[in-house]
Design a protein around this motif. Structure first.
Motif, PDB file in Angstrom:
ATOM      1  N   PHE A  13      15.799  31.643  59.559  1.00  0.00           N
ATOM      2  CA  PHE A  13      14.362  31.360  60.001  1.00  0.00           C
ATOM      3  C   PHE A  13      13.970  30.316  60.973  1.00  0.00           C
ATOM      4  O   PHE A  13      14.486  29.081  60.628  1.00  0.00           O
ATOM      5  CB  PHE A  13      13.514  31.198  58.640  1.00  0.00           C
ATOM      6  N   LEU A  14      13.449  30.479  62.193  1.00  0.00           N
ATOM      7  CA  LEU A  14      13.084  29.383  63.041  1.00  0.00           C
ATOM      8  C   LEU A  14      12.240  28.542  62.414  1.00  0.00           C
ATOM      9  O   LEU A  14      10.983  28.852  61.923  1.00  0.00           O
ATOM     10  CB  LEU A  14      12.425  30.452  64.338  1.00  0.00           C
ATOM     11  N   THR A  15      12.610  27.363  62.593  1.00  0.00           N
ATOM     12  CA  THR A  15      11.479  26.203  62.105  1.00  0.00           C
ATOM     13  C   THR A  15      10.760  25.461  63.034  1.00  0.00           C
ATOM     14  O   THR A  15       9.997  24.376  62.839  1.00  0.00           O
ATOM     15  CB  THR A  15      12.131  25.201  60.931  1.00  0.00           C
ATOM     16  N   ASP A  16      11.200  25.412  64.430  1.00  0.00           N
ATOM     17  CA  ASP A  16      10.509  24.638  65.353  1.00  0.00           C
ATOM     18  C   ASP A  16       9.258  25.436  66.019  1.00  0.00           C
ATOM     19  O   ASP A  16       9.531  26.476  66.571  1.00  0.00           O
ATOM     20  CB  ASP A  16      11.702  24.368  66.483  1.00  0.00           C
ATOM     21  N   GLU A  17       8.253  25.103  65.812  1.00  0.00           N
ATOM     22  CA  GLU A  17       6.925  25.489  66.348  1.00  0.00           C
ATOM     23  C   GLU A  17       6.962  25.694  67.959  1.00  0.00           C
ATOM     24  O   GLU A  17       6.479  26.600  68.251  1.00  0.00           O
ATOM     25  CB  GLU A  17       5.875  24.810  65.901  1.00  0.00           C
ATOM     26  N   SER A  18       7.325  24.552  68.621  1.00  0.00           N
ATOM     27  CA  SER A  18       7.442  24.673  70.007  1.00  0.00           C
ATOM     28  C   SER A  18       8.264  25.636  70.704  1.00  0.00           C
ATOM     29  O   SER A  18       7.918  26.216  71.570  1.00  0.00           O
ATOM     30  CB  SER A  18       7.908  23.322  70.844  1.00  0.00           C
ATOM     31  N   ILE A  19       9.405  25.975  70.183  1.00  0.00           N
ATOM     32  CA  ILE A  19      10.159  27.123  70.409  1.00  0.00           C
ATOM     33  C   ILE A  19       9.693  28.644  70.331  1.00  0.00           C
ATOM     34  O   ILE A  19       9.452  29.190  71.016  1.00  0.00           O
ATOM     35  CB  ILE A  19      11.529  27.096  69.781  1.00  0.00           C
ATOM     36  N   ALA A  20       9.093  28.560  69.125  1.00  0.00           N
ATOM     37  CA  ALA A  20       8.335  29.863  68.732  1.00  0.00           C
ATOM     38  C   ALA A  20       7.178  30.240  69.693  1.00  0.00           C
ATOM     39  O   ALA A  20       7.021  31.177  70.179  1.00  0.00           O
ATOM     40  CB  ALA A  20       7.566  29.800  67.247  1.00  0.00           C
ATOM     41  N   LYS A  21       6.402  28.895  70.126  1.00  0.00           N
ATOM     42  CA  LYS A  21       5.296  29.312  71.280  1.00  0.00           C
ATOM     43  C   LYS A  21       6.102  29.686  72.435  1.00  0.00           C
ATOM     44  O   LYS A  21       5.590  30.547  73.333  1.00  0.00           O
ATOM     45  CB  LYS A  21       4.575  27.990  71.214  1.00  0.00           C
ATOM     46  N   ASP A  22       7.236  28.970  72.734  1.00  0.00           N
ATOM     47  CA  ASP A  22       7.903  29.337  74.072  1.00  0.00           C
ATOM     48  C   ASP A  22       8.350  30.609  74.059  1.00  0.00           C
ATOM     49  O   ASP A  22       8.442  31.642  75.120  1.00  0.00           O
ATOM     50  CB  ASP A  22       8.974  28.428  74.382  1.00  0.00           C
ATOM     51  N   ILE A  23       8.878  31.396  73.183  1.00  0.00           N
ATOM     52  CA  ILE A  23       9.271  32.628  72.980  1.00  0.00           C
ATOM     53  C   ILE A  23       7.993  33.500  72.930  1.00  0.00           C
ATOM     54  O   ILE A  23       8.071  34.781  73.791  1.00  0.00           O
ATOM     55  CB  ILE A  23       9.904  33.118  71.552  1.00  0.00           C
ATOM     56  N   ALA A  24       6.933  33.278  72.512  1.00  0.00           N
ATOM     57  CA  ALA A  24       5.818  34.104  72.588  1.00  0.00           C
ATOM     58  C   ALA A  24       5.180  33.891  73.907  1.00  0.00           C
ATOM     59  O   ALA A  24       4.773  35.091  74.587  1.00  0.00           O
ATOM     60  CB  ALA A  24       4.645  33.619  71.637  1.00  0.00           C
ATOM     61  N   ASP A  25       5.144  32.981  74.562  1.00  0.00           N
ATOM     62  CA  ASP A  25       4.977  32.788  76.044  1.00  0.00           C
ATOM     63  C   ASP A  25       5.684  33.555  76.889  1.00  0.00           C
ATOM     64  O   ASP A  25       5.520  33.780  78.078  1.00  0.00           O
ATOM     65  CB  ASP A  25       4.589  31.435  76.195  1.00  0.00           C
ATOM     66  N   ALA A  26       6.991  33.809  76.756  1.00  0.00           N
ATOM     67  CA  ALA A  26       7.680  34.540  77.599  1.00  0.00           C
ATOM     68  C   ALA A  26       7.033  36.037  77.671  1.00  0.00           C
ATOM     69  O   ALA A  26       7.500  36.619  79.059  1.00  0.00           O
ATOM     70  CB  ALA A  26       9.229  34.841  76.800  1.00  0.00           C
ATOM     71  N   TYR A 172      17.658  35.421  81.797  1.00  0.00           N
ATOM     72  CA  TYR A 172      18.056  34.259  80.694  1.00  0.00           C
ATOM     73  C   TYR A 172      17.159  33.002  80.795  1.00  0.00           C
ATOM     74  O   TYR A 172      16.974  32.469  81.767  1.00  0.00           O
ATOM     75  CB  TYR A 172      19.697  33.896  80.808  1.00  0.00           C
ATOM     76  N   LEU A 173      16.075  32.859  79.803  1.00  0.00           N
ATOM     77  CA  LEU A 173      15.107  32.049  79.904  1.00  0.00           C
ATOM     78  C   LEU A 173      15.740  30.530  79.275  1.00  0.00           C
ATOM     79  O   LEU A 173      15.449  29.570  79.852  1.00  0.00           O
ATOM     80  CB  LEU A 173      13.898  32.463  78.924  1.00  0.00           C
ATOM     81  N   PHE A 174      16.170  30.159  77.952  1.00  0.00           N
ATOM     82  CA  PHE A 174      16.551  29.169  77.506  1.00  0.00           C
ATOM     83  C   PHE A 174      17.442  29.106  76.378  1.00  0.00           C
ATOM     84  O   PHE A 174      17.348  30.248  75.658  1.00  0.00           O
ATOM     85  CB  PHE A 174      15.451  27.987  77.160  1.00  0.00           C
ATOM     86  N   THR A 175      18.305  27.990  76.148  1.00  0.00           N
ATOM     87  CA  THR A 175      19.169  28.075  74.838  1.00  0.00           C
ATOM     88  C   THR A 175      18.503  27.289  73.704  1.00  0.00           C
ATOM     89  O   THR A 175      17.546  26.464  73.819  1.00  0.00           O
ATOM     90  CB  THR A 175      20.289  27.114  75.496  1.00  0.00           C
ATOM     91  N   VAL A 176      18.714  27.875  72.628  1.00  0.00           N
ATOM     92  CA  VAL A 176      18.231  27.263  71.194  1.00  0.00           C
ATOM     93  C   VAL A 176      19.308  26.684  70.424  1.00  0.00           C
ATOM     94  O   VAL A 176      20.203  27.560  70.114  1.00  0.00           O
ATOM     95  CB  VAL A 176      17.345  28.257  70.412  1.00  0.00           C
ATOM     96  N   PRO A 177      19.331  25.481  69.892  1.00  0.00           N
ATOM     97  CA  PRO A 177      20.462  24.886  69.141  1.00  0.00           C
ATOM     98  C   PRO A 177      20.389  25.396  67.579  1.00  0.00           C
ATOM     99  O   PRO A 177      19.271  25.685  67.235  1.00  0.00           O
ATOM    100  CB  PRO A 177      20.066  23.386  69.146  1.00  0.00           C
ATOM    101  N   PRO A 178      21.426  25.352  67.165  1.00  0.00           N
ATOM    102  CA  PRO A 178      21.382  25.960  65.484  1.00  0.00           C
ATOM    103  C   PRO A 178      20.481  25.094  64.664  1.00  0.00           C
ATOM    104  O   PRO A 178      20.024  25.443  63.585  1.00  0.00           O
ATOM    105  CB  PRO A 178      22.738  25.919  65.046  1.00  0.00           C
ATOM    106  N   THR A 179      20.329  23.646  64.787  1.00  0.00           N
ATOM    107  CA  THR A 179      19.428  23.007  64.335  1.00  0.00           C
ATOM    108  C   THR A 179      18.116  23.070  63.984  1.00  0.00           C
ATOM    109  O   THR A 179      17.462  22.722  63.042  1.00  0.00           O
ATOM    110  CB  THR A 179      19.702  21.519  64.796  1.00  0.00           C
ATOM    111  N   VAL A 180      17.498  24.249  64.511  1.00  0.00           N
ATOM    112  CA  VAL A 180      16.016  24.508  64.475  1.00  0.00           C
ATOM    113  C   VAL A 180      15.858  25.845  63.648  1.00  0.00           C
ATOM    114  O   VAL A 180      14.857  26.281  63.460  1.00  0.00           O
ATOM    115  CB  VAL A 180      15.482  24.720  65.887  1.00  0.00           C
ATOM    116  N   PHE A 181      16.965  26.042  62.794  1.00  0.00           N
ATOM    117  CA  PHE A 181      17.024  27.323  61.925  1.00  0.00           C
ATOM    118  C   PHE A 181      17.196  26.865  60.543  1.00  0.00           C
ATOM    119  O   PHE A 181      17.810  25.794  60.294  1.00  0.00           O
ATOM    120  CB  PHE A 181      18.088  28.466  62.313  1.00  0.00           C
TER     121      PHE A 181
END
Length: 263
Positions: A13-26, A172-181
């Motif tokens: 489960f993704l826990t980082d709100e800003s990354i979730a928003k960035d994915i939605a904004d893709a 390819y848009l961006f990389t996401v680290p394991p720490t935000v899950f």
């Protein structure tokens, strides 16, 4: 209430709100009125999708997640508060669903934080349904995301790269680290976006094209005259310079040209 991640479903489960928003904004929101999210889990991405114009349908196989989503995102309240014509939670296996029937042949963008273990199958299903899928954005294991977006000449360029890029422009848009899950996976993730090409039909037989690509990459270290010998190549065809190449050297257009030669 929270949902426990289940290993057999590949849930992280993704826990980082800003990354979730960035994915939605893709999502560009161009040319479609429907968005389908696969595997919403606890809805961290869903909440940002609901802020956008298209109707939102979420597909979840985990019964615990479905119960959670119905409590956090009550359909009636969302339709009143957001003026959305429709928000729907479907419990079931996305890989077994009939997209054409669910969306009445209307255009639908696909998005999600995809379980690693079925992410390639999700891509192939999007390719199969490309007539109604103008856009696709989501998070994959980084290695898979890079493979899909890679161009010819790379060692990671392969079947997924060619078959996806034959019909979609991939970025390819961006990389996401394991720490935000929660729980953190053992690898980095990557977010990519596909935009369907204006002409998403092939000038060759599609089944033959798929067969040529898959057969070639099944023996990727060999020259094409060896890996494609099951196509009963004539002596004159074997002399064509393209058959002295290895599959990773061929662009999508060259694979189309190769298929024409073999037909």
């Amino acid at each position: 209430m929270s949902v426990k991640a289940k290993k057999h479903l590949g849930q992280h489960f993704l826990t980082d709100e800003s990354i979730a928003k960035d994915i939605a904004d893709a999502l560009t929101e161009n040319g479609y009125e429907n968005v389908l999210e696969i595997g919403p889990g606890m809805g961290v991405l869903t909440k940002y999708l609901l802020q956008k114009k298209p109707k939102v349908t979420v597909f979840e196989i985990d019964t615990e997640s479905v119960t959670y989503l119905k409590e956090v995102f009550p359909v009636e309240q969302i339709q009143v508060n957001t003026s959305k014509e429709k928000f729907e939670i479907i419990e079931g296996d996305f890989l077994k669903c009939n997209l054409q029937q669910i969306f009445y042949h209307k255009q639908v963008a696909i998005i999600g934080n995809f379980p690693y273990n079925i992410s390639s199958q999700i891509v192939f299903k999007a390719i199969d349904n490309r007539a109604i899928v103008p856009e696709f954005a989501g998070m994959f294991q980084k290695e898979v995301a890079m493979r899909i977006a890679e161009k010819e000449g790379s060692k990671v360029y392969g079947i997924l790269s060619v078959l996806t890029q034959a019909f979609f422009d991939v970025e390819y848009l961006f990389t996401v680290p394991p720490t935000v899950f929660n729980p953190p996976p053992k690898v980095d993730s990557g977010v990519i976006r596909f935009i369907r090409k204006k002409d998403f039909t092939l000038p060759v037989d599609e089944k033959l094209f798929f067969r040529v690509v898959k057969t070639a990459f099944n023996q990727r270290r060999k020259m094409l005259r060896s890996s494609l010998k099951s196509f009963n190549l004539s002596d004159s065809l074997k002399e064509d310079p393209i058959f002295a190449k290895r599959p990773e050297q061929l662009s999508v257009l060259e694979f189309i040209s190769l298929t024409k030669k073999l037909s």
